[in-house]
Design a protein around this motif. Structure first.
Motif, PDB file in Angstrom:
ATOM      1  N   ILE A   5       7.549  -6.338  -4.104  1.00 22.95           N
ATOM      2  CA  ILE A   5       7.249  -5.381  -3.085  1.00 22.95           C
ATOM      3  C   ILE A   5       6.077  -5.699  -2.111  1.00 22.95           C
ATOM      4  O   ILE A   5       6.088  -5.845  -0.812  1.00 22.95           O
ATOM      5  N   GLU A   6       5.085  -6.199  -2.805  1.00 22.38           N
ATOM      6  CA  GLU A   6       3.753  -6.540  -2.187  1.00 22.38           C
ATOM      7  C   GLU A   6       3.977  -7.872  -1.249  1.00 22.38           C
ATOM      8  O   GLU A   6       3.604  -7.822  -0.006  1.00 22.38           O
ATOM      9  N   ALA A   7       4.730  -8.584  -2.162  1.00 22.04           N
ATOM     10  CA  ALA A   7       4.921 -10.107  -1.411  1.00 22.04           C
ATOM     11  C   ALA A   7       5.661  -9.770  -0.183  1.00 22.04           C
ATOM     12  O   ALA A   7       5.321 -10.521   0.881  1.00 22.04           O
ATOM     13  N   LEU A   8       6.679  -9.157  -0.342  1.00 20.09           N
ATOM     14  CA  LEU A   8       7.599  -8.877   0.930  1.00 20.09           C
ATOM     15  C   LEU A   8       6.732  -8.150   1.895  1.00 20.09           C
ATOM     16  O   LEU A   8       7.047  -8.696   3.303  1.00 20.09           O
ATOM     17  N   ALA A   9       6.111  -7.240   1.839  1.00 19.92           N
ATOM     18  CA  ALA A   9       5.148  -6.442   2.695  1.00 19.92           C
ATOM     19  C   ALA A   9       4.321  -7.511   3.179  1.00 19.92           C
ATOM     20  O   ALA A   9       4.168  -7.430   4.673  1.00 19.92           O
ATOM     21  N   ASN A  10       3.542  -8.296   2.702  1.00 25.73           N
ATOM     22  CA  ASN A  10       2.972  -9.359   3.086  1.00 25.73           C
ATOM     23  C   ASN A  10       3.391 -10.202   4.042  1.00 25.73           C
ATOM     24  O   ASN A  10       2.952 -10.582   5.090  1.00 25.73           O
ATOM     25  N   LEU A  11       4.609 -10.863   3.675  1.00 29.64           N
ATOM     26  CA  LEU A  11       5.334 -11.728   4.431  1.00 29.64           C
ATOM     27  C   LEU A  11       6.050 -11.122   5.587  1.00 29.64           C
ATOM     28  O   LEU A  11       5.910 -11.882   6.789  1.00 29.64           O
ATOM     29  N   THR A  12       6.444  -9.921   5.721  1.00 29.44           N
ATOM     30  CA  THR A  12       7.197  -9.382   6.845  1.00 29.44           C
ATOM     31  C   THR A  12       6.218  -8.329   7.682  1.00 29.44           C
ATOM     32  O   THR A  12       6.370  -8.177   8.990  1.00 29.44           O
ATOM     33  N   GLY A  13       5.157  -8.073   6.976  1.00 32.42           N
ATOM     34  CA  GLY A  13       4.217  -7.342   7.797  1.00 32.42           C
ATOM     35  C   GLY A  13       4.387  -5.706   7.931  1.00 32.42           C
ATOM     36  O   GLY A  13       3.738  -4.901   8.536  1.00 32.42           O
ATOM     37  N   LEU A  14       5.480  -5.496   7.152  1.00 31.21           N
ATOM     38  CA  LEU A  14       5.863  -4.067   6.788  1.00 31.21           C
ATOM     39  C   LEU A  14       5.095  -3.276   5.967  1.00 31.21           C
ATOM     40  O   LEU A  14       4.587  -3.965   4.880  1.00 31.21           O
ATOM     41  N   PRO A  15       4.934  -2.176   5.833  1.00 22.03           N
ATOM     42  CA  PRO A  15       4.217  -1.367   4.969  1.00 22.03           C
ATOM     43  C   PRO A  15       5.024  -1.477   3.798  1.00 22.03           C
ATOM     44  O   PRO A  15       6.110  -1.462   3.605  1.00 22.03           O
ATOM     45  N   GLU A  16       4.289  -1.587   2.535  1.00 19.38           N
ATOM     46  CA  GLU A  16       4.718  -1.467   1.271  1.00 19.38           C
ATOM     47  C   GLU A  16       5.824  -0.377   1.295  1.00 19.38           C
ATOM     48  O   GLU A  16       6.823  -0.515   0.217  1.00 19.38           O
ATOM     49  N   SER A  17       5.653   1.010   1.575  1.00 13.95           N
ATOM     50  CA  SER A  17       6.309   2.023   1.382  1.00 13.95           C
ATOM     51  C   SER A  17       7.671   1.838   1.983  1.00 13.95           C
ATOM     52  O   SER A  17       8.692   2.156   1.568  1.00 13.95           O
ATOM     53  N   GLU A  18       7.611   0.986   3.285  1.00 11.61           N
ATOM     54  CA  GLU A  18       8.991   0.907   3.973  1.00 11.61           C
ATOM     55  C   GLU A  18       9.651  -0.309   3.327  1.00 11.61           C
ATOM     56  O   GLU A  18      11.052  -0.288   3.098  1.00 11.61           O
ATOM     57  N   VAL A  19       8.990  -1.387   2.640  1.00 13.95           N
ATOM     58  CA  VAL A  19       9.789  -2.400   2.000  1.00 13.95           C
ATOM     59  C   VAL A  19      10.284  -1.727   0.686  1.00 13.95           C
ATOM     60  O   VAL A  19      11.328  -2.020   0.286  1.00 13.95           O
ATOM     61  N   GLN A  20       9.614  -0.768  -0.120  1.00 10.54           N
ATOM     62  CA  GLN A  20      10.328  -0.088  -1.253  1.00 10.54           C
ATOM     63  C   GLN A  20      11.253   0.839  -0.710  1.00 10.54           C
ATOM     64  O   GLN A  20      12.287   0.812  -1.432  1.00 10.54           O
ATOM     65  N   VAL A  26      19.066  -0.617  -1.007  1.00  8.51           N
ATOM     66  CA  VAL A  26      19.722  -1.747  -1.199  1.00  8.51           C
ATOM     67  C   VAL A  26      20.406  -1.645  -2.884  1.00  8.51           C
ATOM     68  O   VAL A  26      21.672  -1.872  -3.039  1.00  8.51           O
ATOM     69  N   ARG A  27      19.574  -0.986  -3.537  1.00  9.25           N
ATOM     70  CA  ARG A  27      20.015  -0.847  -5.119  1.00  9.25           C
ATOM     71  C   ARG A  27      20.791   0.252  -5.053  1.00  9.25           C
ATOM     72  O   ARG A  27      22.018   0.070  -5.640  1.00  9.25           O
TER      73      ARG A  27
END
Length: 84
Positions: A5-20, A26-27
């Motif tokens: 989650i942290e890695a995707l947030a850093n990659l996309t610029g989205l907040p971790e809460s949004e990535v979560q 999706v799950r």
């Protein structure tokens, strides 16, 4: 090492809460699709003509046009209506 989650947030610029939230969505969608005994997909409207999505009327799960096409082709093969 960062979690996914942290890695995707850093990659996309989205907040971790949004990535979560997206990951949870999706799950949940995958769980609905996996639990369904027989899908009946209908096209979700409005949809871009080149990237339609489909929702199962039975379980509420959604798939993209590639997954829908392969599912439909599998049903056709199972009925004996498609050539390999």
């Amino acid at each position: 090492m960062a979690n996914g989650i942290e890695a995707l947030a850093n990659l996309t610029g989205l907040p971790e809460s949004e990535v979560q939230r997206i990951a949870d969505e999706v799950r949940a969608n995958l769980a609905r699709l996996n639990a369904c005994g027989a899908h009946t997909f209908v096209r979700i409207e409005p949809a871009p003509p080149t990237r339609p999505k489909y929702r199962c009327e039975a379980c509420g799960g959604a798939v993209d046009h590639h997954a829908y096409r392969w599912y439909a082709l599998g049903l056709e093969h199972a009925r004996g209506g498609a050539q390999s």
